[in-house]
Design an enzyme around this catalytic site. Structure first.
Site, mmCIF file in Angstrom:
data_model
loop_
_atom_site.group_PDB
_atom_site.id
_atom_site.type_symbol
_atom_site.label_atom_id
_atom_site.label_comp_id
_atom_site.label_asym_id
_atom_site.label_seq_id
_atom_site.Cartn_x
_atom_site.Cartn_y
_atom_site.Cartn_z
ATOM 1 N N ASN A 82 -10.877 -2.672 -5.447
ATOM 2 C CA ASN A 82 -10.107 -1.679 -6.212
ATOM 3 C C ASN A 82 -10.731 -1.345 -7.574
ATOM 4 O O ASN A 82 -10.350 -0.354 -8.211
ATOM 5 C CB ASN A 82 -8.651 -2.135 -6.399
ATOM 6 C CG ASN A 82 -7.805 -2.033 -5.146
ATOM 7 O OD1 ASN A 82 -6.895 -2.832 -4.916
ATOM 8 N ND2 ASN A 82 -8.071 -1.043 -4.301
ATOM 9 N N ASP A 96 0.836 -1.214 0.000
ATOM 10 C CA ASP A 96 0.000 0.000 0.000
ATOM 11 C C ASP A 96 0.863 1.253 0.000
ATOM 12 O O ASP A 96 1.975 1.246 0.541
ATOM 13 C CB ASP A 96 -0.929 -0.026 1.226
ATOM 14 C CG ASP A 96 -2.089 0.947 1.089
ATOM 15 O OD1 ASP A 96 -2.353 1.424 -0.032
ATOM 16 O OD2 ASP A 96 -2.734 1.227 2.118
HETATM 17 C C1 IPE Z 1 -5.398 -2.706 -0.095
HETATM 18 O O1 IPE Z 1 -5.071 -1.373 -0.269
HETATM 19 C C2 IPE Z 1 -5.358 -3.431 -1.407
HETATM 20 C C3 IPE Z 1 -4.044 -3.572 -2.015
HETATM 21 C C4 IPE Z 1 -2.908 -3.183 -1.491
HETATM 22 C C5 IPE Z 1 -4.024 -4.219 -3.297
HETATM 23 P P1 IPE Z 1 -6.187 -0.251 -0.466
HETATM 24 O O2 IPE Z 1 -5.460 1.026 -0.657
HETATM 25 O O3 IPE Z 1 -7.114 -0.661 -1.543
HETATM 26 O O4 IPE Z 1 -6.950 -0.299 0.932
HETATM 27 P P2 IPE Z 1 -7.826 0.794 1.664
HETATM 28 O O5 IPE Z 1 -8.858 1.255 0.666
HETATM 29 O O6 IPE Z 1 -6.919 1.899 2.070
HETATM 30 O O7 IPE Z 1 -8.389 0.093 2.849
HETATM 31 C C1 IPE Z 2 -1.516 0.289 -3.388
HETATM 32 O O1 IPE Z 2 -1.310 1.660 -3.401
HETATM 33 C C2 IPE Z 2 -1.797 -0.271 -4.762
HETATM 34 C C3 IPE Z 2 -3.178 -0.746 -4.938
HETATM 35 C C4 IPE Z 2 -4.102 -0.733 -4.023
HETATM 36 C C5 IPE Z 2 -3.530 -1.269 -6.237
HETATM 37 P P1 IPE Z 2 -2.514 2.679 -3.413
HETATM 38 O O2 IPE Z 2 -2.884 2.992 -4.823
HETATM 39 O O3 IPE Z 2 -3.625 2.209 -2.551
HETATM 40 O O4 IPE Z 2 -1.822 3.958 -2.759
HETATM 41 P P2 IPE Z 2 -2.437 4.941 -1.695
HETATM 42 O O5 IPE Z 2 -2.970 4.117 -0.568
HETATM 43 O O6 IPE Z 2 -3.517 5.697 -2.395
HETATM 44 O O7 IPE Z 2 -1.301 5.802 -1.302
HETATM 45 MG MG MG Z 3 -4.060 2.429 -0.596
#
Ligand code: IPE
Ligand code: IPE
Ligand code: MG
Length: 248
Positions: A72, A24
């Site tokens: 996602n 993340d």
């Molecule tokens: C969790 O991260 C999913 C992945 C890392 C693929 P998210 O960024 O989607 O989670 P939330 O929305 O902050 O809980």
């Molecule tokens: C994790 O990074 C990747 C996926 C969830 C696909 P994020 O895209 O959630 O990055 P933040 O949480 O917005 O920084």
């Molecule tokens: Mg995230």
């Protein structure tokens, strides 16, 4: 390396057999640099390879990456398209390399919503690498912990309805065996980067007694040092599974 093929890191505590990682913080990494989110996803994809290599070297048996959650899809279409583009690129360029390095690859999650060319690459990768045993790498794609439990329940219910299974045979063991992770031990350690302290519908059933380590590093900056530090923290934990604390 010991005869089990494991190096005892700092010689203390046992190594986790299965480490799962919630990658993340790609978006925040990009934002902090005034870059578009996809730049963070690109950099994040590059952070995976050194962790696979290190985990294999120290003797972790199973390594699972949360790459795309079932939730996602709710992101803007352009971001989802970019993530799928990166996934294609990764599968196309890395499968042969992973195979060469003795990595067994699996994908967990609901494939029905993935594009057919991605599913074909996944199936090819899984078949090609199925005999490898240096390390098992799973990538969670369109994965949700609740969805996983629902599909497992549906599978078992189907057996019962068809008269192939007794109701009494529904157990923790048979349910585990119907999850996407069937055959893989539950994660000993889940690492989440970016400072968020939640599980976000990752391996819900499987993480009943998993140790959680939350690190502030944003995923694109996650390094071998962060991985070793998380393992060190795991090794200092006292896993009790409901029993009394040791030495008390
Ligand atoms: C969790 O991260 C999913 C992945 C890392 C693929 P998210 O960024 O989607 O989670 P939330 O929305 O902050 O809980
Ligand atoms: C994790 O990074 C990747 C996926 C969830 C696909 P994020 O895209 O959630 O990055 P933040 O949480 O917005 O920084
Ligand atoms: Mg995230």
């Amino acid at each position: 390396m010991s005869k089990h093929g494991r190096t005892d890191m700092e010689g203390q505590g046992s190594l986790p057999r299965h480490v799962a990682i919630i990658m993340d913080g790609n978006g925040r990494w990009a934002k902090a640099r005034g870059l578009p989110r996809y730049a963070g996803h690109r950099k994040g994809a590059e952070a995976v390879k050194p962790i696979v290599r290190l985990a294999a070297d120290i003797g972790v048996e199973h390594l699972t990456f949360f790459a795309f959650s079932a939730e996602n899809w709710s992101r803007p279409e352009a971001e989802v398209d970019e993530l799928m583009r990166l996934l294609r690129l990764y599968l196309r360029s890395e499968i042969a390399e992973l195979h060469k390095n003795g990595v067994r690859v699996s994908i967990i999650g609901d494939r029905s919503r993935l594009d057919p060319d991605i599913v074909a690459m996944i199936e090819h990768g899984e078949t090609l690498t199925s005999g490898n045993s240096r390390i098992h790498v799973s990538i969670a794609l369109n994965y949700g912990g609740r969805q996983d439990i629902v599909q497992a329940a549906r599978t078992l219910a189907g057996y019962v309805a068809a008269g192939e299974m007794n109701l009494s045979a529904i157990s923790e063991q048979s349910l585990s065996g119907a999850l996407y992770t069937a055959g893989t031990p539950d994660p000993d350690l889940v690492i989440r980067s970016s400072g968020e302290k939640r599980i976000s519908n990752f391996l819900l059933w499987q993480s009943a007694y998993t140790e959680m380590v939350f690190v502030d590093t944003l995923w694109p900056d996650f390094s071998e040092v962060d991985f070793r530090t998380a393992i060190g923290e795991f090794q200092r934990r006292d896993r009790r599974y409901g029993a009394s604390a040791s030495g008390r």
